[in-house]
Design a protein around this motif. Structure first.
Motif, PDB file in Angstrom:
ATOM      1  N   LEU A 133       0.849  -1.180   0.000  1.00  0.00           N
ATOM      2  CA  LEU A 133       0.000   0.000   0.000  1.00  0.00           C
ATOM      3  C   LEU A 133       0.890   1.236   0.000  1.00  0.00           C
ATOM      4  O   LEU A 133       1.860   1.291   0.762  1.00  0.00           O
ATOM      5  N   GLU A 134       0.542   2.202  -0.813  1.00  0.00           N
ATOM      6  CA  GLU A 134       1.278   3.463  -0.779  1.00  0.00           C
ATOM      7  C   GLU A 134       1.044   4.147   0.564  1.00  0.00           C
ATOM      8  O   GLU A 134       1.942   4.745   1.140  1.00  0.00           O
ATOM      9  N   ASN A 135      -0.200   4.031   1.053  1.00  0.00           N
ATOM     10  CA  ASN A 135      -0.566   4.665   2.313  1.00  0.00           C
ATOM     11  C   ASN A 135      -1.800   3.976   2.865  1.00  0.00           C
ATOM     12  O   ASN A 135      -2.761   3.760   2.137  1.00  0.00           O
ATOM     13  N   LEU A 136      -1.771   3.620   4.143  1.00  0.00           N
ATOM     14  CA  LEU A 136      -2.981   3.165   4.817  1.00  0.00           C
ATOM     15  C   LEU A 136      -3.640   4.434   5.339  1.00  0.00           C
ATOM     16  O   LEU A 136      -3.140   5.064   6.266  1.00  0.00           O
ATOM     17  N   PRO A 137      -4.745   4.862   4.716  1.00  0.00           N
ATOM     18  CA  PRO A 137      -5.338   6.144   5.095  1.00  0.00           C
ATOM     19  C   PRO A 137      -6.019   6.087   6.459  1.00  0.00           C
ATOM     20  O   PRO A 137      -6.170   5.010   7.035  1.00  0.00           O
ATOM     21  N   THR A 138      -6.413   7.246   6.954  1.00  0.00           N
ATOM     22  CA  THR A 138      -7.126   7.279   8.226  1.00  0.00           C
ATOM     23  C   THR A 138      -8.333   6.359   8.159  1.00  0.00           C
ATOM     24  O   THR A 138      -9.033   6.298   7.156  1.00  0.00           O
ATOM     25  N   THR A 139      -8.548   5.619   9.201  1.00  0.00           N
ATOM     26  CA  THR A 139      -9.581   4.590   9.375  1.00  0.00           C
ATOM     27  C   THR A 139      -9.422   3.439   8.384  1.00  0.00           C
ATOM     28  O   THR A 139     -10.314   2.626   8.229  1.00  0.00           O
ATOM     29  N   GLY A 140      -8.271   3.355   7.729  1.00  0.00           N
ATOM     30  CA  GLY A 140      -7.994   2.203   6.872  1.00  0.00           C
ATOM     31  C   GLY A 140      -7.750   0.974   7.731  1.00  0.00           C
ATOM     32  O   GLY A 140      -7.189   1.063   8.826  1.00  0.00           O
ATOM     33  N   LEU A 141      -8.189  -0.176   7.235  1.00  0.00           N
ATOM     34  CA  LEU A 141      -8.080  -1.439   7.961  1.00  0.00           C
ATOM     35  C   LEU A 141      -7.446  -2.467   7.044  1.00  0.00           C
ATOM     36  O   LEU A 141      -7.781  -2.541   5.866  1.00  0.00           O
ATOM     37  N   CYS A 142      -6.545  -3.248   7.590  1.00  0.00           N
ATOM     38  CA  CYS A 142      -5.889  -4.293   6.815  1.00  0.00           C
ATOM     39  C   CYS A 142      -5.803  -5.559   7.667  1.00  0.00           C
ATOM     40  O   CYS A 142      -5.379  -5.506   8.827  1.00  0.00           O
ATOM     41  N   VAL A 143      -6.208  -6.690   7.080  1.00  0.00           N
ATOM     42  CA  VAL A 143      -6.159  -7.982   7.765  1.00  0.00           C
ATOM     43  C   VAL A 143      -5.080  -8.829   7.099  1.00  0.00           C
ATOM     44  O   VAL A 143      -5.089  -9.011   5.881  1.00  0.00           O
TER      45      VAL A 143
END
Length: 161
Positions: free
Chosen positions: A125-135
């Motif tokens: 990801l270039e950026n995990l934005p605010t409130t971004g979620l990754c499992v």
């Protein structure tokens, strides 16, 4: 198998002249937190251990998920050491998780969150934005040995609007 759920805090306000760790969420932070947590609930299966940074913006985001996912108080912990922007520190904290925990959800800050997603997962990801979620799932049975994970879900608020 271990499952790591990383969530970056919601969009915060810069309106007041407050120390960084006291900055509250903006209205958009609440809207996005509700949207992402409700979407994630469709994929979620308990139990999960939740660790949150004590920063207001991270803790408020974590509490929205706690309510939506009906996470018990005993599985919800505020950790002072999660107020970090350093991926190496974040990784050390995650790897310290007891092996009796199979699913860990962490609420924290960038750039630590994005860098950790990219270090542990298989989708960059270039950026995990605010409130971004990754499992990210791992074949490992010990947190201290997690690596080469498989990114199975990435939820980005603007894609859910």
């Amino acid at each position: 198998m271990k499952r790591l759920i990383l969530v970056r805090h919601g969009k915060s306000s810069w309106k007041q002249d407050l120390p960084d760790h006291e900055r509250p969420l903006k209205k958009r932070g609440y809207r996005d937190g509700n949207k992402v947590s409700k979407t994630f609930k469709e994929f979620y299966s308990p139990p999960v251990k939740v660790w949150s940074s004590p920063a207001v913006r991270a803790l408020e985001t974590a509490k929205m998920f706690k309510d939506t996912l009906e996470i018990s108080d005993e599985n919800f912990l505020v950790r002072q050491d999660l107020y970090t922007f350093d991926a190496k520190e974040l990784m050390e904290i995650i790897k310290s998780c007891p092996d009796t925990v199979d699913k860990l959800m962490v609420f924290g800050h960038n750039p630590a969150m994005t860098n950790t997603v990219n270090t542990l997962g298989d989708k960059n990801l270039e950026n995990l934005p605010t409130t971004g979620l990754c499992v990210i799932d791992f074949e490992n049975h010990e947190w201290k040995n997690i690596k080469d994970g498989k990114t199975i879900i990435t939820l980005i608020p603007k894609n859910l609007r």
